[in-house]
Design an enzyme around this catalytic site. Structure first.
Site, PDB file in Angstrom:
ATOM      1  N   GLU A 118     -36.786 100.682 -15.635  1.00  0.00           N
ATOM      2  CA  GLU A 118     -36.819 102.109 -15.292  1.00  0.00           C
ATOM      3  C   GLU A 118     -35.418 102.552 -14.922  1.00  0.00           C
ATOM      4  O   GLU A 118     -34.643 101.769 -14.380  1.00  0.00           O
ATOM      5  CB  GLU A 118     -37.736 102.340 -14.068  1.00  0.00           C
ATOM      6  CG  GLU A 118     -39.173 101.980 -14.328  1.00  0.00           C
ATOM      7  CD  GLU A 118     -40.028 102.050 -13.055  1.00  0.00           C
ATOM      8  OE1 GLU A 118     -39.560 102.615 -12.042  1.00  0.00           O
ATOM      9  OE2 GLU A 118     -41.147 101.538 -13.094  1.00  0.00           O
ATOM     10  N   LYS A 120     -32.810 104.041 -12.532  1.00  0.00           N
ATOM     11  CA  LYS A 120     -32.754 104.153 -11.069  1.00  0.00           C
ATOM     12  C   LYS A 120     -32.214 105.541 -10.743  1.00  0.00           C
ATOM     13  O   LYS A 120     -31.045 105.839 -10.979  1.00  0.00           O
ATOM     14  CB  LYS A 120     -31.865 103.065 -10.481  1.00  0.00           C
ATOM     15  CG  LYS A 120     -31.897 103.018  -8.967  1.00  0.00           C
ATOM     16  CD  LYS A 120     -31.267 101.734  -8.458  1.00  0.00           C
ATOM     17  CE  LYS A 120     -31.409 101.613  -6.950  1.00  0.00           C
ATOM     18  NZ  LYS A 120     -30.675 102.649  -6.226  1.00  0.00           N
ATOM     19  N   ASP A 122     -30.867 108.594  -8.742  1.00  0.00           N
ATOM     20  CA  ASP A 122     -30.026 108.694  -7.546  1.00  0.00           C
ATOM     21  C   ASP A 122     -30.427 109.923  -6.739  1.00  0.00           C
ATOM     22  O   ASP A 122     -29.802 110.972  -6.814  1.00  0.00           O
ATOM     23  CB  ASP A 122     -28.554 108.769  -7.959  1.00  0.00           C
ATOM     24  CG  ASP A 122     -27.634 108.430  -6.800  1.00  0.00           C
ATOM     25  OD1 ASP A 122     -28.142 107.979  -5.751  1.00  0.00           O
ATOM     26  OD2 ASP A 122     -26.417 108.626  -6.939  1.00  0.00           O
ATOM     27  N   TYR A 230     -42.512 106.657  -9.262  1.00  0.00           N
ATOM     28  CA  TYR A 230     -42.303 105.326  -9.835  1.00  0.00           C
ATOM     29  C   TYR A 230     -43.171 104.231  -9.235  1.00  0.00           C
ATOM     30  O   TYR A 230     -43.042 103.075  -9.604  1.00  0.00           O
ATOM     31  CB  TYR A 230     -40.827 104.925  -9.772  1.00  0.00           C
ATOM     32  CG  TYR A 230     -40.183 104.981  -8.401  1.00  0.00           C
ATOM     33  CD1 TYR A 230     -40.608 104.170  -7.357  1.00  0.00           C
ATOM     34  CD2 TYR A 230     -39.108 105.845  -8.164  1.00  0.00           C
ATOM     35  CE1 TYR A 230     -40.000 104.211  -6.120  1.00  0.00           C
ATOM     36  CE2 TYR A 230     -38.491 105.900  -6.929  1.00  0.00           C
ATOM     37  CZ  TYR A 230     -38.943 105.070  -5.910  1.00  0.00           C
ATOM     38  OH  TYR A 230     -38.351 105.130  -4.696  1.00  0.00           O
ATOM     39  N   LYS A 316     -26.843  97.520 -11.323  1.00  0.00           N
ATOM     40  CA  LYS A 316     -25.912  98.617 -11.070  1.00  0.00           C
ATOM     41  C   LYS A 316     -24.961  98.781 -12.243  1.00  0.00           C
ATOM     42  O   LYS A 316     -24.383  97.803 -12.714  1.00  0.00           O
ATOM     43  CB  LYS A 316     -25.113  98.336  -9.782  1.00  0.00           C
ATOM     44  CG  LYS A 316     -25.962  98.361  -8.510  1.00  0.00           C
ATOM     45  CD  LYS A 316     -26.520  99.755  -8.249  1.00  0.00           C
ATOM     46  CE  LYS A 316     -27.430  99.826  -7.049  1.00  0.00           C
ATOM     47  NZ  LYS A 316     -26.787  99.867  -5.768  1.00  0.00           N
ATOM     48  N   CYS A 410       7.448 110.085  11.006  1.00  0.00           N
ATOM     49  CA  CYS A 410       6.029 110.403  11.116  1.00  0.00           C
ATOM     50  C   CYS A 410       5.825 111.875  10.759  1.00  0.00           C
ATOM     51  O   CYS A 410       6.474 112.748  11.337  1.00  0.00           O
ATOM     52  CB  CYS A 410       5.542 110.141  12.544  1.00  0.00           C
ATOM     53  SG  CYS A 410       3.875 110.787  12.846  1.00  0.00           S
ATOM     54  N   CYS A 413       4.552 113.865  14.200  1.00  0.00           N
ATOM     55  CA  CYS A 413       5.376 114.092  15.398  1.00  0.00           C
ATOM     56  C   CYS A 413       6.868 113.963  15.126  1.00  0.00           C
ATOM     57  O   CYS A 413       7.682 114.251  15.995  1.00  0.00           O
ATOM     58  CB  CYS A 413       4.955 113.150  16.520  1.00  0.00           C
ATOM     59  SG  CYS A 413       5.419 111.437  16.214  1.00  0.00           S
ATOM     60  N   CYS A 428       3.912 104.889  12.924  1.00  0.00           N
ATOM     61  CA  CYS A 428       4.585 105.753  13.880  1.00  0.00           C
ATOM     62  C   CYS A 428       4.497 105.060  15.227  1.00  0.00           C
ATOM     63  O   CYS A 428       3.402 104.785  15.712  1.00  0.00           O
ATOM     64  CB  CYS A 428       3.889 107.115  13.927  1.00  0.00           C
ATOM     65  SG  CYS A 428       4.385 108.102  15.356  1.00  0.00           S
ATOM     66  N   CYS A 433       2.042 110.492  19.955  1.00  0.00           N
ATOM     67  CA  CYS A 433       1.893 111.282  18.732  1.00  0.00           C
ATOM     68  C   CYS A 433       0.514 111.937  18.733  1.00  0.00           C
ATOM     69  O   CYS A 433      -0.496 111.265  18.940  1.00  0.00           O
ATOM     70  CB  CYS A 433       2.047 110.367  17.516  1.00  0.00           C
ATOM     71  SG  CYS A 433       1.709 111.203  15.953  1.00  0.00           S
TER      72      CYS A 433
END
Ligand code: IVH
Length: 708
Positions: A118, A120, A122, A230, A316, A410, A413, A428, A433
């Site tokens: 079958e 699958k 989602d 199902y 899958k 960074c 800061c 950083c 910060c």
């Protein structure tokens, strides 16, 4: 930071939310900020969908849903709604077939097994109960044992028969299936949102899940949801799954027309190959193929393992790959200052989700893959996994592409960023910060730390913005009056939160240590450190917990890297990080103020050395999947508290795998290696010092739930 980068936007979103809250408060304009809030919220939902790594348990998206869910009645499933094991690729399908054949005592010369293949779907698994011909009740799967009563919403789904066409077998009948939002309906919904200038939903599955749990059935009705049935629960005297699907059709249920009965695993594999591409033309999302043993007697004989049937598996599909353009690379600053480059790509649909960005992990990865801004790139997304850039299409370059460099400072800061030798990560170093502050505070108050219930991101953002909190100890100075002034926090909630804060003053030493957010120190190391302190510092006669905590803090502050290296479980790099952390002036002040605020660890019982003689001493356990009661980290914590080691991958050294719903590759691996598999009850028995009489994997089928 660039406002156009969606992952950095998660961090920015906090700042924007903060600003929105501020404007709300100052301008006193109730309608607009609300709308704005909703928009930001939805944006965050979409971001977290595309980037699960951004999702923290306290995210507003994780909480806001709760009152809605609380609004539905709980429904206990008579027969648990199980999940399925996974098979990736033809080899694993053959392994599945081999397990089935062993379970049926068929040797190589025996007949091929008949399977039903079958698609699958989602969407969202639901249970539908009928009383005679009448639709009685519809429920979500929930944790598999208990779901939510969403009858009113499911009634709006036209594919669900409210009255059966024939008398069902038995007075009461239960049917299971997947509700989903057809691609067309999803596209139409997003087009409407676009016309209305509203943010779009990222994928159909999550939208379907949200729609089924709408408070207002009128909304569900407007969404054009559908169903594929199902499963008929119970054999009802039928011989095969094929027969039960035929019956479902006659009763009026939509059964997917692409279901096929096949004989032998080669035909199963052919079916998976046939649908790998063909599925893309369907008007609904699929994420695999479900393969079920057709004979109900054989299903019964095969039984269950760790809450998944031995008679079925989910194949899958391989990760879907698409090409798109790498438009920009931005940098996101994490809780402990790690600068993570994030790819911003031209939005592209992959595996049912619109992907706008992908993590690049670090600069080495960018160099290794030789990714340049402007490149055409291959992007893939497998299941729920974070989208990933596989490679650049070098042949598509026209010379306009640019090599990207890590910023020297960074982006939040402006402090000069550092990259230590032997490390791939740039960070950083500024503990003040702003990017780090809220993240750090949330880590401190979160589940692994002081575990303050109700103190989520939304509240923390406000607390920091209003300068009520700038460092951990400040949290414990908050009172009801201060909290009640916050947006969306009434008197009652403020009282609850204040009580939760007070309750958090006493926590195990390991949680306090973990909450401090020391680099390289996670839950297990924090527990090792806590155990070390307990063994090094026996409680003095008449010593209070508070006194002991101060001594323990002194010991941490005085510990050298050499001493720490001697602690069980702590190596050189970690020891140095810990020593550096506690030697830091700022840390000393922080600790000092925490102790003054009344934070207290539980002192060890006189003479005890924590966890040394625990029930799981010397045992290695791995937790996977969703357990009914424990969260994964709670289960791991319980294992550690009992002296066990909570590992993240299954090997021959693993003593037990604790598997919950949706356990996947780890369960398969445990089975392969013969590692005993426990469910949550089995773990509890172990923790209580009882042997798990029968690990799930050796459970005789007759003891397992009846096949459904
Ligand atoms: S049978 C015991 N059939 O997949 C077997 N499940 O991981 C119960 N699903 O929760 C499931 N399409 O939500 C079955 N044709 C199909 C399915 C299907 C989608 C979902 C379902 C279930 C999950 C199993």
């Amino acid at each position: 930071m660039t406002a156009t980068d969606p992952v950095a936007r998660a961090a920015e979103l906090r700042a924007t939310l903060e600003e929105a809250n501020h404007r709300y408060h100052v301008l006193d304009a109730p309608t607009m900020p609300d709308r704005q809030y909703d928009r930001l919220f939805r944006e965050l939902v979409n971001l977290e969908t595309a980037h699960p790594e951004l999702l923290i348990s306290d995210s507003p998206t994780q909480r806001i849903g709760a009152p809605v869910e609380g609004g539905f009645r709980s429904v206990r499933h008579d027969v648990p709604m199980l999940s399925l094991g996974n098979a990736f690729g033809a080899d694993e399908l053959r392994e599945f077939d081999a397990r089935v054949r062993r379970g049926l005592d068929l040797d190589a010369t025996g007949p091929a097994v008949a399977y039903v293949c079958e698609l699958k779907i989602d969407g969202l698994a639901i249970s539908l109960r009928y009383d005679g011909r009448r639709f009685l009740r519809g429920a979500t799967r929930g944790d598999g044992t208990t779901g939510e009563d969403v009858t009113a919403n499911l009634r709006t789904v036209r594919a669900i028969p409210l009255r059966l066409h024939e008398d069902p077998p038995g007075d009461r009948m239960e049917v299971r299936g997947e509700v989903f939002m057809p691609r067309g309906a999803f596209a139409a919904l997003n087009e409407q949102l676009e016309r209305d200038g509203k943010p779009l939903y990222a994928n159909a599955r999550n939208t379907a899940a949200g729609t089924v749990r709408q408070k207002d059935p009128a909304v569900t009705a407007s969404r054009r949801m559908s169903l594929w049935a199902y499963q008929l629960v119970g054999a009802h005297g039928l011989a095969t799954h094929t027969d039960s699907l035929d019956l479902l059709r006659r009763l009026g249920f939509p059964v997917n027309p692409n279901v096929r009965r096949v004989v032998g695993i080669d035909e199963v594999i052919a079916y998976t190959e046939e649908w790998a591409d063909a599925r893309k033309a369907l008007d609904y999302e699929t994420d695999g193929i479900v393969i079920k043993v057709d004979s109900l007697a054989e299903q019964e004989q095969l039984g269950f393992v760790a809450r998944a049937p031995r008679w079925a598996t989910a194949y899958k599909f391989p990760a879907e790959q698409v090409t798109t353009k790498l438009e920009a690379i931005d940098v996101y600053v994490g809780r402990i200052g790690a600068l993570t480059p994030v790819a911003h790509v031209t939005p592209v649909l992959v595996g049912g989700t619109t992907v706008r960005n992908a993590t690049l992990h670090n600069i080495d990865e960018i160099r290794r893959k030789d990714l340049r801004v402007g490149d055409t790139v291959v992007l893939q997304r497998a299941g729920d996994v974070i989208p990933e850039i596989v490679n650049a299409v070098v042949g598509a370059r026209d010379g306009s592409e640019t090599v990207w460099e890590m910023p020297t400072h960074c982006p939040v800061c402006g402090t000069r960023a550092i990259r230590e030798e032997m490390e791939v990560v740039t960070r950083c170093p500024n503990p003040f910060c702003p990017a780090q502050r809220i993240g750090g505070l949330l880590h401190f108050t979160g589940r692994g730390g002081m575990d303050i219930d109700g103190l989520g991101e939304k509240i923390m953002v406000q607390l920091v913005a209003r300068e009520l909190v700038s460092e951990p100890a400040d949290v414990f100075r908050l009172d009801v009056d201060a909290l009640e002034g916050l947006d969306r926090l009434g008197r009652k909630s403020a009282e609850n939160l204040a009580a939760a804060i007070q309750a958090a003053l006493q926590r195990p030493m390991s949680r306090i240590i973990n909450g401090l957010g020391i680099r390289h120190v996670g839950g297990q190391t924090a527990i090792d450190l806590g155990a070390w302190l307990a063994s090094q510092l026996p409680r003095g006669a008449g010593e209070t917990d508070a006194d002991w905590t101060r001594r323990a803090a002194d010991m941490l502050r005085g510990a050298s890297a050499d001493e720490l290296t001697a602690v069980y479980g702590i190596g050189r790099v970690v020891a140095e990080a810990i020593a550096r952390f506690f030697a830091d002036e700022h840390t000393r002040d922080t600790l000092h103020r925490l102790l003054d605020a009344g934070v207290t660890a539980e002192a060890p019982a006189p003479g005890a050395s924590q966890a040394a003689d625990g029930r799981l001493s010397g045992k290695t356990l791995v937790v996977t999947g969703t357990l009914p009661e424990y969260t994964r980290s709670e289960a791991e914590e319980a294992i550690r508290a009992a002296g066990g080691h909570a590992a993240s991958s299954v090997s021959t050294k693993t003593d037990y795998l604790v598997a919950g719903e949706r356990a996947g590759s780890k369960l398969a691996r445990a089975e392969k290696l013969g590692v005993p598999v426990l469910d949550e009850d089995g773990l509890r028995r172990l923790l209580e010092g009882r042997q798990p009489e029968r690990p799930m994997r050796s459970a005789p089928p007759s003891k397992a739930p009846a096949p459904t």
